[in-house]
Design an enzyme around this catalytic site. Structure first.
Site, short mmCIF file in Angstrom:
data_model
loop_
_atom_site.label_atom_id
_atom_site.label_comp_id
_atom_site.label_asym_id
_atom_site.label_seq_id
_atom_site.Cartn_x
_atom_site.Cartn_y
_atom_site.Cartn_z
N ARG A 100 0.86 -1.31 0.03
CA ARG A 100 0.06 0.00 -0.10
C ARG A 100 0.89 1.33 0.09
O ARG A 100 1.73 1.44 1.04
CB ARG A 100 -0.75 -0.07 1.11
CG ARG A 100 -1.53 1.31 1.38
CD ARG A 100 -2.40 1.19 2.57
NE ARG A 100 -3.82 0.73 1.94
CZ ARG A 100 -4.98 0.61 2.64
NH1 ARG A 100 -5.20 1.33 3.62
NH2 ARG A 100 -6.13 -0.09 1.83
N HIS A 127 -7.13 0.83 -6.45
CA HIS A 127 -7.53 -0.12 -5.41
C HIS A 127 -8.10 -1.31 -5.84
O HIS A 127 -9.27 -1.75 -5.43
CB HIS A 127 -8.44 0.86 -4.27
CG HIS A 127 -8.30 0.04 -2.67
ND1 HIS A 127 -7.52 -1.02 -2.54
CD2 HIS A 127 -8.90 0.56 -1.76
CE1 HIS A 127 -7.71 -1.19 -1.27
NE2 HIS A 127 -8.62 -0.52 -0.68
N GLN A 130 -10.18 -3.87 -3.46
CA GLN A 130 -11.25 -3.45 -2.84
C GLN A 130 -12.60 -3.59 -3.98
O GLN A 130 -13.67 -4.33 -3.65
CB GLN A 130 -11.40 -2.04 -2.71
CG GLN A 130 -12.54 -1.40 -2.18
CD GLN A 130 -12.99 -1.79 -0.86
OE1 GLN A 130 -12.09 -1.62 0.17
NE2 GLN A 130 -14.24 -2.27 -0.44
N ASP A 220 -17.36 7.18 -1.24
CA ASP A 220 -16.07 7.10 -0.53
C ASP A 220 -15.73 8.28 0.18
O ASP A 220 -16.40 9.35 -0.37
CB ASP A 220 -15.00 6.71 -1.48
CG ASP A 220 -13.35 6.28 -0.79
OD1 ASP A 220 -13.48 6.34 0.25
OD2 ASP A 220 -12.58 6.39 -1.62
N CYS A 260 -16.33 1.63 0.67
CA CYS A 260 -15.21 0.87 1.03
C CYS A 260 -14.68 0.90 2.40
O CYS A 260 -14.22 0.10 2.74
CB CYS A 260 -14.09 1.33 -0.31
SG CYS A 260 -13.65 2.89 -0.02
N ARG A 288 -13.46 -8.49 1.74
CA ARG A 288 -12.07 -8.19 1.34
C ARG A 288 -11.26 -9.57 1.99
O ARG A 288 -10.19 -9.87 1.09
CB ARG A 288 -11.38 -7.27 2.19
CG ARG A 288 -12.27 -5.86 2.17
CD ARG A 288 -11.83 -5.27 0.56
NE ARG A 288 -10.44 -5.01 0.32
CZ ARG A 288 -9.70 -4.14 1.03
NH1 ARG A 288 -10.22 -3.39 1.52
NH2 ARG A 288 -8.32 -4.11 0.98
N1 NVA Z 1 -9.94 6.75 -1.28
C1 NVA Z 1 -9.52 6.33 0.10
C2 NVA Z 1 -9.87 4.89 0.21
C3 NVA Z 1 -9.35 4.27 1.25
C4 NVA Z 1 -9.77 2.98 1.63
C5 NVA Z 1 -8.23 6.69 0.31
O1 NVA Z 1 -7.53 6.64 -0.66
O2 NVA Z 1 -7.79 7.08 1.36
N1 CP Z 2 -11.08 -0.44 2.49
C1 CP Z 2 -10.00 -0.12 2.91
O1 CP Z 2 -8.87 -0.38 2.04
O2 CP Z 2 -9.80 -0.06 4.30
P1 CP Z 2 -8.47 0.05 5.14
O3 CP Z 2 -7.89 1.39 4.70
O4 CP Z 2 -8.88 -0.05 6.37
O5 CP Z 2 -7.66 -1.08 4.73
#
Ligand code: NVA
Ligand code: CP
Length: 301
Positions: A100, A127, A130, A220, A260, A288
């Site tokens: 990540r 992502h 997801q 989101d 998400c 997930r």
């Molecule tokens: N768009 C959000 C998704 C979190 C799972 C982010 O990147 O923070």
């Molecule tokens: N939806 C998602 O990826 O959650 P986290 O950021 O908690 O891993």
């Protein structure tokens, strides 16, 4: 099938449907207490540059349930040593790398230099894990045939929406981004998906038009990780795009609500919608685990 899991449009429709079917099978086995130690003795390195609840717990639990183990590495890539060197160290010890990151290019670089599978667990651009879990969930609630299904993504044209677009590029669905002007996101990803899709991918600023006929309303956070400095401007820009009871009423009466997570209750979504019977957000969170186990078992076996 390609050896890494970085972008959904790297896979064919057939491969994506196979992964979804396998995720269903893994879920059945997990729920039925049927052992599926497909990755006995294998190790996954998990690199996190950003916070996580769902991704971290589901990958770690998933590896354990598959008979393997995982190692958490919380770091900023490229600071202590180069990304290629990180990749060339890790692949001497582990059987897979999950990352990540902020920069999407860092996940691409890991994949280029590591001789083991690399899984994208969210970048500023995409992502994919997801959306695989989201589609598994959508099939459970709306039936396995996705043709004609309309997903209205209300909010920012961000990493999560981009991955929906790459999915729609392979599996024909009707996808609409409903966003304020200026928040359409990375137009190149959407334009490519629009060229490739056999369904439709549209962008509108008009909430009523975008929600019409929607089977699923997805949102989101307005401010993604790394965009914190823009939070005030975004709160203002997205104010009329909050998913509340009134907005849900513009979709089909049986439309499901998806997110998400994490949700910022009172901002992009109200408690009323999050906690309504049509909300399937915790089913998405559960899946997930199952969807990623299918990815891990496919790439690392
Ligand atoms: N768009 C959000 C998704 C979190 C799972 C982010 O990147 O923070
Ligand atoms: N939806 C998602 O990826 O959650 P986290 O950021 O908690 O891993």
């Amino acid at each position: 099938m390609v050896g890494d899991f970085i972008c959904l449009s790297d896979f064919s429709a057939e491969e994506l449907l196979h992964l979804l079917d396998f995720a269903d099978e893994i879920k059945r086995r997990q729920r039925g207490g049927i052992p599926h130690r497909i990755l006995e003795g294998k190790t996954l390195a998990m690199i996190f540059e950003k916070p996580s609840l769902r991704t971290r717990v589901t990958f770690q639990t998933g590896m354990f349930q598959l008979g393997g183990q995982s190692i958490l590495i919380e770091t900023r890539l490229g600071k202590r040593e180069s990304v290629p060197d990180v990749a060339r160290n890790l692949d001497r010890w582990v059987d897979g790398i999950m990352a990540r990151t902020f920069q999407h290019e860092h996940v691409l670089e890991l994949a280029q230099y590591a001789r083991v599978p690399v899984i994208n667990a969210l970048t500023d651009k995409l992502h994919p894990c997801q959306i695989l879990a989201d589609v598994q969930t959508l099939r459970e609630h709306k039936g396995p045939g996705l043709s004609g299904i309309k997903v209205a993504f209300v909010g920012d044209g961000n990493n999560v929406f981009n991955s929906w677009a790459t999915f729609a590029a392979r599996i024909p669905i009707q996808l609409t981004l409903v966003c304020p002007p200026g928040y359409e996101g990375d137009i190149s990803i959407v334009a490519q998906a629009q060229r490739e899709t056999q369904g439709s991918i549209e962008i509108t600023n008009d909430v009523a038009a975008g929600l019409r006929g929607a089977d699923a309303v997805y949102t989101d956070v307005w401010t993604s990780m790394g965009q914190e400095e823009e939070a005030a401007a975004r709160t203002k820009a997205f104010a009329s795009y909050q998913v509340n009871g009134q907005l849900m009423a513009l979709a089909k009466p049986d439309a499901v609500f998806m997110h998400c997570l994490p949700a910022h209750r009172g901002e992009e979504v109200t408690d009323e919608v999050m906690d309504s019977p049509n909300s399937i957000v915790f089913d998405q969170a559960e899946n997930r685990l199952h969807a990623q186990k299918a990815v891990l078992a496919t790439l690392m076996r």
